[in-house]
Design a protein around this motif. Structure first.
Motif: not given
Length: 144
Positions: A60-63, A129-131, A137-138, A143-144
């Motif tokens: 996810w981080l790289f894409s 984490f949220q997605n 959380l706040f 939305a990635r």
């Protein structure tokens, strides 16, 4: 005494030593290593080490994550501060929030300058984490 940033029970763990297959040294002398789906952030100067263990986070981080330098460090510090306060509130309420998601407190001191890379990875992990877990959380979460 070492300062530690603790991030989520089994999802994230602080480990004193680990072996790695790839390592990169950033401008602020922080070491980032990756092995499979593990991201390690270390800085001998501040004496901390953070290990992010979450299947799918590296991909996810790289894409999908915004590239480095897209957000300022102060922007990410502010988001991290609010999100971590809410995270820690949920850790203390295991009957209301899933303890499998919120396993342990995150020890994030807003008075410490952790540098760009640490804030970038924590910010992106919290977006991921949220997605991924359909949590909010706040405030606004991209939305990635």
């Amino acid at each position: 005494m070492k300062n530690y940033i603790y991030i989520a029970g089994i999802i994230l763990a602080v480990i004193i030593s680990c072996t790695s297959s790839k390592s990169v040294v950033s401008k602020s002398e922080q070491t980032i290593t990756t092995q499979n789906d593990t991201v390690r952030i270390a800085n001998d100067e501040l004496e901390y080490e953070v290990i992010i263990i979450d299947p799918g986070f590296n991909t996810w981080l790289f894409s999908r994550a915004f590239p480095r330098d897209y957000h300022s460090q102060s922007f990410m510090e502010n988001k991290n501060r609010f999100w971590i306060i809410e995270w820690n509130t949920r850790v203390l309420q295991p009957f209301r929030y899933d303890p499998n998601l919120y396993g342990m407190n995150i020890d994030y001191n807003s008075n410490i300058d952790y540098g760009y890379e640490v804030n970038y990875l924590i910010y992106n992990y919290l977006v991921y984490f949220q997605n991924t877990n359909k949590q909010k959380l706040f405030g606004y979460v991209p939305a990635r």
